[in-house]
Design a protein around this motif. Sequence first.
Motif, PDB file in Angstrom:
ATOM      1  N   ALA A 129       0.265  -1.190   0.186  1.00 56.26           N
ATOM      2  CA  ALA A 129       0.195  -0.028  -0.034  1.00 56.26           C
ATOM      3  C   ALA A 129       0.874   0.932  -0.018  1.00 56.26           C
ATOM      4  O   ALA A 129       0.392   2.334  -0.488  1.00 56.26           O
ATOM      5  CB  ALA A 129      -0.888  -0.352   1.098  1.00 56.26           C
ATOM      6  N   ALA A 130       2.165   1.010   0.235  1.00 54.58           N
ATOM      7  CA  ALA A 130       2.959   2.087   0.618  1.00 54.58           C
ATOM      8  C   ALA A 130       3.393   2.808  -1.046  1.00 54.58           C
ATOM      9  O   ALA A 130       4.552   3.470  -1.304  1.00 54.58           O
ATOM     10  CB  ALA A 130       3.872   2.136   1.622  1.00 54.58           C
ATOM     11  N   LEU A 131       3.857   1.564  -1.680  1.00 52.89           N
ATOM     12  CA  LEU A 131       4.219   2.247  -2.881  1.00 52.89           C
ATOM     13  C   LEU A 131       3.281   2.610  -3.739  1.00 52.89           C
ATOM     14  O   LEU A 131       2.177   2.670  -4.016  1.00 52.89           O
ATOM     15  CB  LEU A 131       4.152   0.531  -3.783  1.00 52.89           C
ATOM     16  N   SER A 132       4.079   3.339  -4.698  1.00 51.75           N
ATOM     17  CA  SER A 132       3.331   4.029  -5.747  1.00 51.75           C
ATOM     18  C   SER A 132       2.408   3.112  -6.812  1.00 51.75           C
ATOM     19  O   SER A 132       2.574   1.715  -7.001  1.00 51.75           O
ATOM     20  CB  SER A 132       4.574   4.760  -7.132  1.00 51.75           C
ATOM     21  N   PRO A 133       1.803   3.659  -6.860  1.00 49.11           N
ATOM     22  CA  PRO A 133       0.699   3.002  -8.154  1.00 49.11           C
ATOM     23  C   PRO A 133       1.682   2.242  -9.475  1.00 49.11           C
ATOM     24  O   PRO A 133       1.259   1.021  -9.565  1.00 49.11           O
ATOM     25  CB  PRO A 133      -0.348   4.348  -9.125  1.00 49.11           C
ATOM     26  N   ASP A 134       2.658   2.625  -9.855  1.00 50.98           N
ATOM     27  CA  ASP A 134       3.084   2.349 -11.393  1.00 50.98           C
ATOM     28  C   ASP A 134       4.346   0.824 -10.172  1.00 50.98           C
ATOM     29  O   ASP A 134       3.849   0.111 -11.072  1.00 50.98           O
ATOM     30  CB  ASP A 134       4.721   3.037 -11.337  1.00 50.98           C
ATOM     31  N   SER A 135       4.566   1.675  -8.678  1.00 48.35           N
ATOM     32  CA  SER A 135       4.909  -0.020  -8.263  1.00 48.35           C
ATOM     33  C   SER A 135       4.343  -1.092  -8.362  1.00 48.35           C
ATOM     34  O   SER A 135       4.933  -1.884  -8.783  1.00 48.35           O
ATOM     35  CB  SER A 135       6.429   0.533  -7.473  1.00 48.35           C
ATOM     36  N   LEU A 136       3.331  -0.545  -7.778  1.00 46.98           N
ATOM     37  CA  LEU A 136       1.640  -1.970  -7.353  1.00 46.98           C
ATOM     38  C   LEU A 136       1.777  -2.705  -8.738  1.00 46.98           C
ATOM     39  O   LEU A 136       2.002  -3.511  -8.965  1.00 46.98           O
ATOM     40  CB  LEU A 136       1.282  -1.493  -6.710  1.00 46.98           C
ATOM     41  N   ALA A 137       1.862  -2.041  -9.410  1.00 48.62           N
ATOM     42  CA  ALA A 137       1.286  -2.341 -11.766  1.00 48.62           C
ATOM     43  C   ALA A 137       2.677  -3.171 -11.672  1.00 48.62           C
ATOM     44  O   ALA A 137       2.193  -4.268 -12.570  1.00 48.62           O
ATOM     45  CB  ALA A 137       0.711  -1.277 -11.804  1.00 48.62           C
TER      46      ALA A 137
END
Length: 151
Positions: A129-137
Amino acid sequence: MPSSRSSPIPASTLAIADELRTALYRLHRQLRRESADETLGVSPLQNLFLAMINDHPGIGVGELARMEKLRGPTISGHIKSLEAAGLVTRAEPDKEDRRRVGLLVTEKGRETLDALRMRRRDWLARQLAALSPDSLAALRDAIGPMNEISS
């Protein structure tokens, strides 16, 4: 070392393998730390044994030792501790080989496993949850190839 018939592995692939191995090792260590809880009374190794017995009901101590590449006496002490804690029980002896007694996870053992799994899942979810949307994707996209590697 690759066999003479295999193609050489590109340096870029070797570099990815080194970085991925290191990242997975660190993640695995952190997940193990998250499951270490004295209130549940289970060490990380005992948690592993509990999960293996849960996944293979009726497994014997010898089989468990072979699967985990450990000596029987090492596992026996942990199994006795798991039994004393009420997390594992021994099944009736095998009808064909009375010396073989399978191991089973008790209801308390399943509850302990569930609690440990939820703790690790929740820790990992908080990190994600602490990651950026791009990192999570990117991580979501990597799950498929990582499952291919591990099968």
